[in-house]
Scaffold this active site. Structure first.
Site, PDB file in Angstrom:
ATOM      1  N   ARG A 173       0.883  -1.186   0.000  1.00  0.00           N
ATOM      2  CA  ARG A 173       0.000   0.000   0.000  1.00  0.00           C
ATOM      3  C   ARG A 173       0.909   1.220   0.000  1.00  0.00           C
ATOM      4  NH1 ARG A 173      -5.297   1.474   3.516  1.00  0.00           N
ATOM      5  NH2 ARG A 173      -6.082  -0.086   2.056  1.00  0.00           N
ATOM      6  N   GLN A 195     -10.074  -4.337  -3.143  1.00  0.00           N
ATOM      7  CA  GLN A 195     -11.330  -3.849  -2.573  1.00  0.00           C
ATOM      8  C   GLN A 195     -12.475  -4.036  -3.571  1.00  0.00           C
ATOM      9  OE1 GLN A 195     -12.080  -1.942   0.538  1.00  0.00           O
ATOM     10  NE2 GLN A 195     -14.085  -2.582  -0.203  1.00  0.00           N
ATOM     11  N   ARG A 221     -13.715  -9.341   2.036  1.00  0.00           N
ATOM     12  CA  ARG A 221     -12.351  -9.103   1.548  1.00  0.00           C
ATOM     13  C   ARG A 221     -11.456 -10.286   1.867  1.00  0.00           C
ATOM     14  NH1 ARG A 221     -10.032  -3.471   2.148  1.00  0.00           N
ATOM     15  NH2 ARG A 221      -8.512  -4.471   0.801  1.00  0.00           N
ATOM     16  N   ASP A 264     -17.553   6.508  -0.862  1.00  0.00           N
ATOM     17  CA  ASP A 264     -16.239   6.481  -0.212  1.00  0.00           C
ATOM     18  C   ASP A 264     -16.029   7.865   0.383  1.00  0.00           C
ATOM     19  OD1 ASP A 264     -13.646   5.883   0.569  1.00  0.00           O
ATOM     20  OD2 ASP A 264     -12.813   5.842  -1.450  1.00  0.00           O
ATOM     21  N   CYS A 304     -16.511   1.235   1.206  1.00  0.00           N
ATOM     22  CA  CYS A 304     -15.297   0.442   1.502  1.00  0.00           C
ATOM     23  C   CYS A 304     -14.772   0.679   2.911  1.00  0.00           C
ATOM     24  CB  CYS A 304     -14.224   0.757   0.468  1.00  0.00           C
ATOM     25  SG  CYS A 304     -13.686   2.474   0.475  1.00  0.00           S
ATOM     26  N   HIS A 344      -7.590   0.606  -6.227  1.00  0.00           N
ATOM     27  CA  HIS A 344      -7.753  -0.230  -5.036  1.00  0.00           C
ATOM     28  C   HIS A 344      -8.406  -1.532  -5.516  1.00  0.00           C
ATOM     29  CE1 HIS A 344      -7.830  -1.410  -1.006  1.00  0.00           C
ATOM     30  NE2 HIS A 344      -8.698  -0.561  -0.486  1.00  0.00           N
TER      31      HIS A 344
HETATM   32  N1   CP Z   1     -11.210  -0.314   2.766  1.00  0.00           N
HETATM   33  C1   CP Z   1      -9.904  -0.357   3.130  1.00  0.00           C
HETATM   34  O1   CP Z   1      -8.995  -0.583   2.314  1.00  0.00           O
HETATM   35  O2   CP Z   1      -9.708  -0.162   4.447  1.00  0.00           O
HETATM   36  P1   CP Z   1      -8.319   0.089   5.170  1.00  0.00           P
HETATM   37  O3   CP Z   1      -7.795   1.412   4.694  1.00  0.00           O
HETATM   38  O4   CP Z   1      -8.640   0.076   6.633  1.00  0.00           O
HETATM   39  O5   CP Z   1      -7.374  -1.025   4.791  1.00  0.00           O
HETATM   40  N1  NVA Z   2     -10.203   6.386  -1.317  1.00  0.00           N
HETATM   41  C1  NVA Z   2      -9.764   6.033  -0.008  1.00  0.00           C
HETATM   42  C2  NVA Z   2      -9.931   4.573   0.238  1.00  0.00           C
HETATM   43  C3  NVA Z   2      -9.549   4.112   1.601  1.00  0.00           C
HETATM   44  C4  NVA Z   2      -9.719   2.645   1.790  1.00  0.00           C
HETATM   45  C5  NVA Z   2      -8.329   6.460   0.176  1.00  0.00           C
HETATM   46  O1  NVA Z   2      -7.521   6.345  -0.747  1.00  0.00           O
HETATM   47  O2  NVA Z   2      -8.016   6.942   1.252  1.00  0.00           O
END
Ligand code: CP
Ligand code: NVA
Length: 309
Positions: free
Chosen positions: A108, A138, A293, A227, A267, A135
Site C-alpha cells: 500500500r 477492494q 475481503r 467512499d 469500503c 484499489h
Molecule cells: N477499505 C480499506 O482498504 O480499508 P483500510 O484502509 O482500513 O485497509
Molecule cells: N479512497 C480512499 C480509500 C480508503 C480505503 C483512500 O484512498 O483513502
C-alpha cells in the site's frame, strides 16, 4: 507469475475465476473458526510480505487472515522501518531481498511509480493494496459482495457511485468494463474522472454515465457505493472539497430515488458523506462487504501464487 496491480490489466475471465473460487471457499468454511486452515492448506509454507506506507485496518487484517486460512504466513512491514528511502538502500536491492525471503508482496503506497518499480525488480508477485490510481482488491471483493447480496450476476444490475473520482472509483470503472455492468457516477463537475480514464473506457467500447446531480445518478440503482470525500493523504483544501460535495450526501431522501431494495456499500473508513440513517440501516451491508475481503483476497493470493484451480 501473475501480479495484481490494476483490474484493467487482469483478463476478465481470470477475475471471474477468482470470484468463482472465492464463492466455493467461503461456502466450505462456514463452520470453521477464524484461524482454521482450509482443506489441503494450498499455500502451506508460503510467506506473504505486506508493506504499508499509509494507514490500514481492513486490508492489513484481511490479508493476514487470508494467507493464514490458506496455510501460509505473513509479516507486516512499515516502510519507515526499512533502509529503503531515508536509509539509502535502493528499491532494486530491497526488491531482491523481498524476493529472497518471501513468496508474495502486498504493497500500500502513495506512489504508483513505486508499485511499477517493485514489479520491475521483484521476482515474486506483487499485489496492490491501494495506490493513488487503484484499489483493486477492494473492488473485486465488492463485486463478489454485490452478487452475493443480489443473487445475480452484476451485469444485470445498475450500480451507482456517489463521491469523489478516486482510486476506488477508478477500480470500479475498470470492473464495470470487465464485468459489463451499468455504472452511473454522481459527483460535482469539478471532480469527474480524469480524461485518461474516460479515454480508456472509450477504447474498450464501453460507456459510463456521469451526472452532476446525485438524484439523477441514483435513479433505478440496485447498489449505491460511496467512499470518503477526502482520501488518505489527499492534498486539497479539505473544507472547500467537503463544501463542494454538500449536495452529494447519502441520506434517506437520496436513497428514496433508487430502487426500493437498493443496497448501500462503502469500503470504509467513512467520513461525513453518508448519514447514520442510511449507514446503520438494513439497506447498508458494509460489514459483510468488509468481511468478504478475506474470502476474495484468498482467491487473489491463489491466483498470484499460481494455485487457482
Ligand atoms: N477499505 C480499506 O482498504 O480499508 P483500510 O484502509 O482500513 O485497509
Ligand atoms: N479512497 C480512499 C480509500 C480508503 C480505503 C483512500 O484512498 O483513502
Amino acid at each position: 507469475m501473475k501480479h495484481f496491480i490494476h483490474l484493467k490489466d487482469v483478463p476478465a475471465k481470470d477475475l471471474r475465476r477468482i470470484l468463482i473460487d472465492a464463492k466455493k471457499r467461503k461456502k466450505k468454511r462456514s463452520k470453521l473458526s477464524t484461524l482454521q486452515v482450509d482443506k489441503n492448506a494450498p499455500l502451506k509454507g508460503k510467506l506473504l510480505i505486506q508493506m504499508f506506507e499509509k494507514s490500514s485496518l481492513r486490508t492489513r487484517l484481511s490479508f493476514y487472515l487470508a494467507i493464514k486460512q490458506l496455510g501460509g504466513g505473513t509479516i507486516t512491514l512499515r516502510s519507515n522501518e526499512l533502509h529503503l528511502g531515508e536509509g539509502g538502500e535502493s528499491l532494486e536491492d530491497t526488491a531482491k531481498i523481498l524476493s529472497t525471503y518471501g513468496d508474495g508482496f502486498m504493497l500500500r503506497t502513495d506512489s504508483d511509480e513505486k508499485v511499477n518499480n517493485f514489479k520491475r525488480y521483484l521476482s515474486i508477485p506483487i499485489i496492490n493494496g491501494l495506490s493513488p490510481l487503484s484499489h483493486p482488491t477492494q473492488v473485486l471483493s465488492d463485486v463478489f459482495t454485490v452478487e452475493e447480496i443480489k443473487k445475480k450476476p452484476i451485469s444485470k444490475l445498475n450500480i451507482t457511485w456517489i463521491g469523489d473520482s478516486n482510486n476506488v472509483l477508478n477500480s470500479l470503472i475498470a470492473a464495470s468494463v470487465k464485468f459489463s455492468f451499468k455504472l452511473n457516477i454522481g459527483c460535482p463537475k469539478k471532480y469527474e474522472p480524469k480524461k485518461f480514464i474516460l479515454d480508456w473506457v472509450k477504447d474498450q467500447n464501453k460507456k459510463i454515465y456521469i451526472f452532476n446531480d446525485a438524484r439523477k445518478a441514483v435513479i433505478n440503482a440496485d447498489i449505491i457505493f460511496s467512499d470518503k470525500v477526502i482520501s488518505l493523504n489527499d492534498k486539497v483544501n479539505k473544507k472547500n472539497k467537503i463544501k463542494d460535495f454538500k449536495k452529494f450526501k447519502i441520506n434517506k431522501s437520496l436513497m428514496s430515488y433508487a430502487k426500493k431494495d437498493c443496497t448501500f456499500l462503502h469500503c470504509l473508513p467513512r467520513g461525513l458523506e453518508v448519514d447514520n440513517s442510511v449507514f446503520k440501516s438494513k439497506k447498508s451491508k458494509v460489514w459483510l462487504q468488509a468481511l468478504n475481503r478475506v474470502h476474495v483476497q484468498k482467491s487473489i493470493l491463489l491466483y498470484c501464487f499460481g494455485k487457482l484451480r
